[in-house]
Design a protein around this motif. Structure first.
Motif: not given
Length: 190
Positions: A44, A47, A69, A130, A122
């Motif tokens: 990803i 974030n 993503a 993550w 996430p």
């Protein structure tokens, strides 16, 4: 005045580091039976904590945690029949579970710098490795969600205490990306 919860994943000292080798996992909604599952097959990016009023947030949280993503790497693998688009007119087409209300993925399909990206939460990953959020976006927007404006200095201080720089839009690199896309689209840049 009670201290407002930023978000469960960032509240306590911002100690989440996650794994630098995190390369995706399975997102699961909150349903106990037949949960919606979405596979993210790649790492990803971007974030962040988001204060907008459109993103799904856990109960009592002022912020959501959101990452992106590539949409071609995001696929519904179980119980997609439970998904509904929250607002079909929105840029981000947030697909939420009809039963628990959790937003599972939000692809951008219109002509925009973010076209081809899907926004995901996430903290819904079944694998907790993550990476941590790196900034806070749309911070002032939490006022639109009911936060008293007098709390904002304290909230910005709380965000900085967990190593999240608060922005009232997006981070400088993302703003540069949006401006570059716009300049190329208009012909100012090639």
């Amino acid at each position: 005045m009670t201290k407002r919860l930023l978000h469960p994943a960032i509240q306590d000292g911002g100690s989440r580091t996650g794994s630098p080798s995190f390369a995706g996992s399975i997102l699961a909604c909150h349903c106990k039976t037949r949960p919606v599952k979405v596979k993210v097959s790649v790492a990803i990016a971007h974030n962040h904590a988001c204060g907008c009023t459109k993103c799904w947030k856990p109960d009592n949280a002022a912020f959501s945690v959101v990452a992106v993503a590539p949409s071609e790497q995001v696929s519904v693998i179980e119980n997609g029949d439970k998904l509904v688009v929250v607002d079909p007119s929105a840029l981000i087409r947030r697909h939420a579970c009809k039963e628990c209300g959790v937003h599972m993925h939000g692809p951008v399909e219109r002509d925009h710098a973010f076209k081809g990206l899907s926004f995901i939460h996430p903290e819904l990953f079944e694998d907790g490795d993550w990476p941590r959020p790196t900034f806070a976006a749309f911070v002032s927007s939490i006022i639109e969600g009911g936060v008293d404006p007098s709390e904002m200095d304290g909230i910005r201080s709380d965000l900085r205490s967990v190593n999240l720089e608060p922005y009232d839009c997006l981070s400088p690199p993302l703003m540069d990306y949006l401006s570059t896309w716009t300049a190329k689209k208009s012909g100012v840049l090639r």
